[in-house]
Motif scaffolding. Structure first.
Motif, PDB file in Angstrom:
ATOM      1  N   VAL A 242      42.986 -77.608 -83.047  1.00 30.87           N
ATOM      2  CA  VAL A 242      42.466 -78.016 -81.739  1.00 30.87           C
ATOM      3  C   VAL A 242      41.280 -77.169 -81.321  1.00 30.87           C
ATOM      4  CG1 VAL A 242      43.003 -78.151 -79.271  1.00 30.87           C
ATOM      5  CG2 VAL A 242      44.676 -78.934 -80.944  1.00 30.87           C
ATOM      6  N   ASP A 243      40.223 -77.841 -80.909  1.00 31.54           N
ATOM      7  CA  ASP A 243      39.118 -77.192 -80.198  1.00 31.54           C
ATOM      8  C   ASP A 243      39.390 -77.439 -78.719  1.00 31.54           C
ATOM      9  OD1 ASP A 243      37.782 -76.451 -82.592  1.00 31.54           O
ATOM     10  OD2 ASP A 243      37.017 -78.496 -82.770  1.00 31.54           O
ATOM     11  N   ASP A 244      39.757 -76.386 -78.022  1.00 29.99           N
ATOM     12  CA  ASP A 244      40.244 -76.535 -76.653  1.00 29.99           C
ATOM     13  C   ASP A 244      39.234 -77.262 -75.772  1.00 29.99           C
ATOM     14  OD1 ASP A 244      42.300 -76.131 -74.794  1.00 29.99           O
ATOM     15  OD2 ASP A 244      41.272 -74.407 -73.924  1.00 29.99           O
ATOM     16  N   GLN A 245      39.738 -78.254 -75.040  1.00 30.31           N
ATOM     17  CA  GLN A 245      38.964 -79.097 -74.134  1.00 30.31           C
ATOM     18  C   GLN A 245      38.039 -80.075 -74.867  1.00 30.31           C
ATOM     19  OE1 GLN A 245      39.605 -79.264 -71.037  1.00 30.31           O
ATOM     20  NE2 GLN A 245      40.278 -77.287 -70.263  1.00 30.31           N
ATOM     21  N   VAL A 246      38.079 -80.073 -76.203  1.00 34.36           N
ATOM     22  CA  VAL A 246      37.262 -81.017 -76.975  1.00 34.36           C
ATOM     23  C   VAL A 246      38.135 -82.133 -77.541  1.00 34.36           C
ATOM     24  CG1 VAL A 246      35.717 -81.319 -78.955  1.00 34.36           C
ATOM     25  CG2 VAL A 246      35.577 -79.240 -77.546  1.00 34.36           C
ATOM     26  N   ASN A 247      39.154 -81.763 -78.321  1.00 33.60           N
ATOM     27  CA  ASN A 247      40.074 -82.780 -78.839  1.00 33.60           C
ATOM     28  C   ASN A 247      41.507 -82.532 -78.370  1.00 33.60           C
ATOM     29  OD1 ASN A 247      40.410 -80.520 -80.722  1.00 33.60           O
ATOM     30  ND2 ASN A 247      41.586 -81.941 -81.982  1.00 33.60           N
ATOM     31  N   GLY A 248      41.666 -81.672 -77.364  1.00 33.22           N
ATOM     32  CA  GLY A 248      43.003 -81.418 -76.852  1.00 33.22           C
ATOM     33  C   GLY A 248      43.060 -80.129 -76.064  1.00 33.22           C
ATOM     34  N   ARG A 249      44.274 -79.611 -75.918  1.00 41.94           N
ATOM     35  CA  ARG A 249      44.484 -78.394 -75.155  1.00 41.94           C
ATOM     36  C   ARG A 249      45.365 -77.426 -75.924  1.00 41.94           C
ATOM     37  NH1 ARG A 249      43.909 -78.201 -69.802  1.00 41.94           N
ATOM     38  NH2 ARG A 249      43.950 -75.969 -70.307  1.00 41.94           N
ATOM     39  N   LEU A 250      45.049 -76.138 -75.821  1.00 41.05           N
ATOM     40  CA  LEU A 250      45.868 -75.070 -76.366  1.00 41.05           C
ATOM     41  C   LEU A 250      46.582 -74.380 -75.217  1.00 41.05           C
ATOM     42  CD1 LEU A 250      43.392 -73.522 -78.963  1.00 41.05           C
ATOM     43  CD2 LEU A 250      45.443 -74.881 -79.464  1.00 41.05           C
TER      44      LEU A 250
ATOM     45  N   VAL B 170      48.750 -89.370 -76.299  1.00 44.92           N
ATOM     46  CA  VAL B 170      48.588 -87.933 -76.506  1.00 44.92           C
ATOM     47  C   VAL B 170      49.745 -87.423 -77.357  1.00 44.92           C
ATOM     48  CG1 VAL B 170      48.402 -85.667 -75.381  1.00 44.92           C
ATOM     49  CG2 VAL B 170      47.456 -87.706 -74.263  1.00 44.92           C
ATOM     50  N   PHE B 171      49.425 -86.552 -78.324  1.00 47.77           N
ATOM     51  CA  PHE B 171      50.456 -85.962 -79.169  1.00 47.77           C
ATOM     52  C   PHE B 171      50.699 -84.523 -78.728  1.00 47.77           C
ATOM     53  CE2 PHE B 171      52.225 -83.903 -82.932  1.00 47.77           C
ATOM     54  CZ  PHE B 171      53.191 -84.826 -83.308  1.00 47.77           C
ATOM     55  N   VAL B 172      51.973 -84.136 -78.637  1.00 49.07           N
ATOM     56  CA  VAL B 172      52.345 -82.817 -78.121  1.00 49.07           C
ATOM     57  C   VAL B 172      53.169 -82.075 -79.166  1.00 49.07           C
ATOM     58  CG1 VAL B 172      53.408 -81.559 -76.206  1.00 49.07           C
ATOM     59  CG2 VAL B 172      52.411 -83.827 -75.802  1.00 49.07           C
ATOM     60  N   TYR B 173      52.810 -80.816 -79.407  1.00 47.70           N
ATOM     61  CA  TYR B 173      53.548 -80.002 -80.390  1.00 47.70           C
ATOM     62  C   TYR B 173      53.549 -78.542 -79.929  1.00 47.70           C
ATOM     63  CZ  TYR B 173      55.458 -79.017 -85.042  1.00 47.70           C
ATOM     64  OH  TYR B 173      56.282 -78.674 -86.090  1.00 47.70           O
ATOM     65  N   PRO B 174      54.431 -78.192 -78.976  1.00 49.26           N
ATOM     66  CA  PRO B 174      54.419 -76.851 -78.380  1.00 49.26           C
ATOM     67  C   PRO B 174      55.238 -75.833 -79.178  1.00 49.26           C
ATOM     68  CG  PRO B 174      56.019 -78.197 -77.253  1.00 49.26           C
ATOM     69  CD  PRO B 174      55.408 -79.075 -78.316  1.00 49.26           C
ATOM     70  N   ALA B 175      54.923 -75.680 -80.453  1.00 53.38           N
ATOM     71  CA  ALA B 175      55.730 -74.828 -81.328  1.00 53.38           C
ATOM     72  C   ALA B 175      55.699 -73.366 -80.892  1.00 53.38           C
ATOM     73  CB  ALA B 175      55.230 -74.949 -82.766  1.00 53.38           C
TER      74      ALA B 175
ATOM     75  N   PRO C  66      44.487 -87.178 -78.971  1.00 51.84           N
ATOM     76  CA  PRO C  66      44.340 -85.834 -78.424  1.00 51.84           C
ATOM     77  C   PRO C  66      45.624 -85.032 -78.659  1.00 51.84           C
ATOM     78  CG  PRO C  66      43.624 -87.495 -76.840  1.00 51.84           C
ATOM     79  CD  PRO C  66      44.303 -88.231 -77.950  1.00 51.84           C
ATOM     80  N   ILE C  67      45.474 -83.726 -78.848  1.00 55.92           N
ATOM     81  CA  ILE C  67      46.600 -82.865 -79.195  1.00 55.92           C
ATOM     82  C   ILE C  67      46.802 -81.809 -78.117  1.00 55.92           C
ATOM     83  CG2 ILE C  67      47.594 -81.334 -80.940  1.00 55.92           C
ATOM     84  CD1 ILE C  67      47.020 -84.118 -82.029  1.00 55.92           C
ATOM     85  N   VAL C  68      48.044 -81.613 -77.720  1.00 55.60           N
ATOM     86  CA  VAL C  68      48.423 -80.458 -76.900  1.00 55.60           C
ATOM     87  C   VAL C  68      49.359 -79.622 -77.764  1.00 55.60           C
ATOM     88  CG1 VAL C  68      49.547 -79.624 -74.809  1.00 55.60           C
ATOM     89  CG2 VAL C  68      48.248 -81.766 -74.762  1.00 55.60           C
ATOM     90  N   THR C  69      48.946 -78.402 -78.072  1.00 56.16           N
ATOM     91  CA  THR C  69      49.767 -77.565 -78.947  1.00 56.16           C
ATOM     92  C   THR C  69      49.629 -76.100 -78.564  1.00 56.16           C
ATOM     93  OG1 THR C  69      50.371 -77.166 -81.270  1.00 56.16           O
ATOM     94  CG2 THR C  69      48.019 -77.219 -80.742  1.00 56.16           C
ATOM     95  N   SER C  70      50.410 -75.266 -79.210  1.00 52.45           N
ATOM     96  CA  SER C  70      50.456 -73.842 -78.874  1.00 52.45           C
ATOM     97  C   SER C  70      49.296 -73.085 -79.505  1.00 52.45           C
ATOM     98  CB  SER C  70      51.772 -73.230 -79.351  1.00 52.45           C
ATOM     99  OG  SER C  70      52.881 -73.929 -78.824  1.00 52.45           O
TER     100      SER C  70
END
Length: 378
Positions: free
Chosen positions: A314-322, A278-283, A301-305
């Motif tokens: 990111v499409d939330d819950q599709v390819n990651g989380r916002l 998982v890649f994370v970028y909480p900018a 999958p991406i977790v980002t702001s």
């Protein structure tokens, strides 16, 4: 046949990474017979050597200590103007925050035929709070826009805000450019590592506090207590903004919650992405971050702001989380979802690659900038 006229194009920017695919853009200009110049507050030796190999002349203004801080506003503008006149600039491309504003004002004073401004991410508080030392007030952006012939923005939210504030001149041509391109060849799909030994998270970013490195470390600290087998990797990228407030690398290296991998060379993140699930970028503030696009292309999958620029990836819950910016609890919860449901990672990985391919079909930053230069018209 009328022979094309060679133009002198000067880029006023924080560094060679300020514009996506900048070296390729410069090389294309030189190949077409134009002369390209780069004026920056800071250049690393490797960057200067790269420009020299491309046949691009460069100069540094006010970089003896801490970039533009040494120079008052108008002294900086005057110094840039002198260099533009010395180069005989026909077109100026000014990017960044402070450098964009100074460059546009200097180009106007130098009577340059065409000025293109690339407006980076606006202050996190959207001009409603106290400005940080390296931030500029809204009216300064208005000065730059009134000095420009065309403005490129990284997202529509910033255009809407500046128009609402009444500082975008009527009739100024405005275009969107994502600020980053998806490179599907340099970042092919990579198989996910085995999940049996634990989930690995990765963040790759500059150490500017606005990139959210501190939030990532805080979330890692929370999750490590619950999932001791999880890994939290962090790799740094060189920062272009010499005035930015940064996280101390020594503190990161001594942290027991994350694995700090040091500063990366170009494309070194491709190898790191192979190690991550998982890649994370909480900018807290960003345009379209290149590391996020690289992770998308690799199939992670991406977790980002949920802020302009990041949320488009990111499409939330599709390819990651916002998640909300600056919300460590929400960030830890979103990351924790992958620890609780690792079975969702493969489908989200496929969705990320599909998202990257879709973005690649509609974005070409270099083409947008070349079009804005209007070299046949100046």
């Amino acid at each position: 046949m009328v022979e094309a006229v060679s133009k002198h194009i000067a880029f006023v920017c924080p560094g060679v990474n300020a514009i996506q695919n900048f070296p390729a853009l410069l090389a294309e200009l030189v190949a077409k017979g134009h002369r390209a110049f780069v004026l920056s507050s800071e250049l690393q030796k490797a960057e200067a050597d790269q420009l020299g190999k491309l046949g691009v002349e460069h100069a540094i203004i006010g970089a003896e200590d801490s970039g533009w801080k040494l120079l008052s506003d108008w002294k900086a503008v005057g110094a840039i103007r002198q260099q533009l006149v010395r180069w005989g600039a026909d077109v100026v491309v000014a990017s960044g925050g402070r450098t964009m504003i100074y460059g546009a004002l200097a180009a106007k004073r130098a009577h340059v035929a065409r000025t293109v401004v690339i407006v980076g991410a606006l202050p996190e508080h959207r001009f409603t709070g106290t400005l940080a030392e390296n931030e500029m007030p809204a009216w300064r952006y208005g000065q730059a826009l009134r000095s420009a012939d065309v403005a490129l923005f990284h997202n529509g939210d910033d255009i809407a805000l500046l128009k609402k504030l009444g500082i975008v001149p009527e009739g100024l041509p405005v275009s969107l450019t994502p600020g980053a391109d998806v490179d599907l060849e340099a970042y092919p799909v990579k198989p996910l590592p085995p999940i049996t030994q634990g989930i690995s998270f990765l963040m790759v970013a500059g150490l500017d506090v606005r990139r959210g490195v501190e939030d990532y470390c805080a979330a890692a600290a929370l999750l490590r207590q619950r999932s001791p087998n999880a890994r939290f990797l962090l790799a740094a990228l060189p920062d272009d903004d010499a005035d930015a407030q940064t996280v101390d690398p020594a503190l990161l290296a001594s942290s027991g919650d994350i694995e700090f991998l040091g500063v990366l060379d170009d494309h070194a993140d491709a190898d790191l992405l192979e190690q991550a699930h998982v890649f994370v970028y909480p900018a807290r503030l960003a345009g379209m971050p290149q590391p996020v696009l690289n992770a998308l292309a690799t199939g992670r999958p991406i977790v980002t702001s949920a802020i302009p620029g990041c949320r488009e990836a990111v499409d939330d819950q599709v390819n990651g989380r916002l998640v909300p910016a600056r919300d460590v609890e929400a960030l830890a919860d979103a990351m924790g979802n992958f620890l609780r449901r690792p079975d969702r990672i493969p489908s989200m990985a496929l969705a990320s690659r599909a998202k990257a391919e879709k973005l690649a079909s509609i974005t070409d930053t270099r083409f947008t900038v070349m079009e804005a230069l209007a070299l046949d018209d100046t």
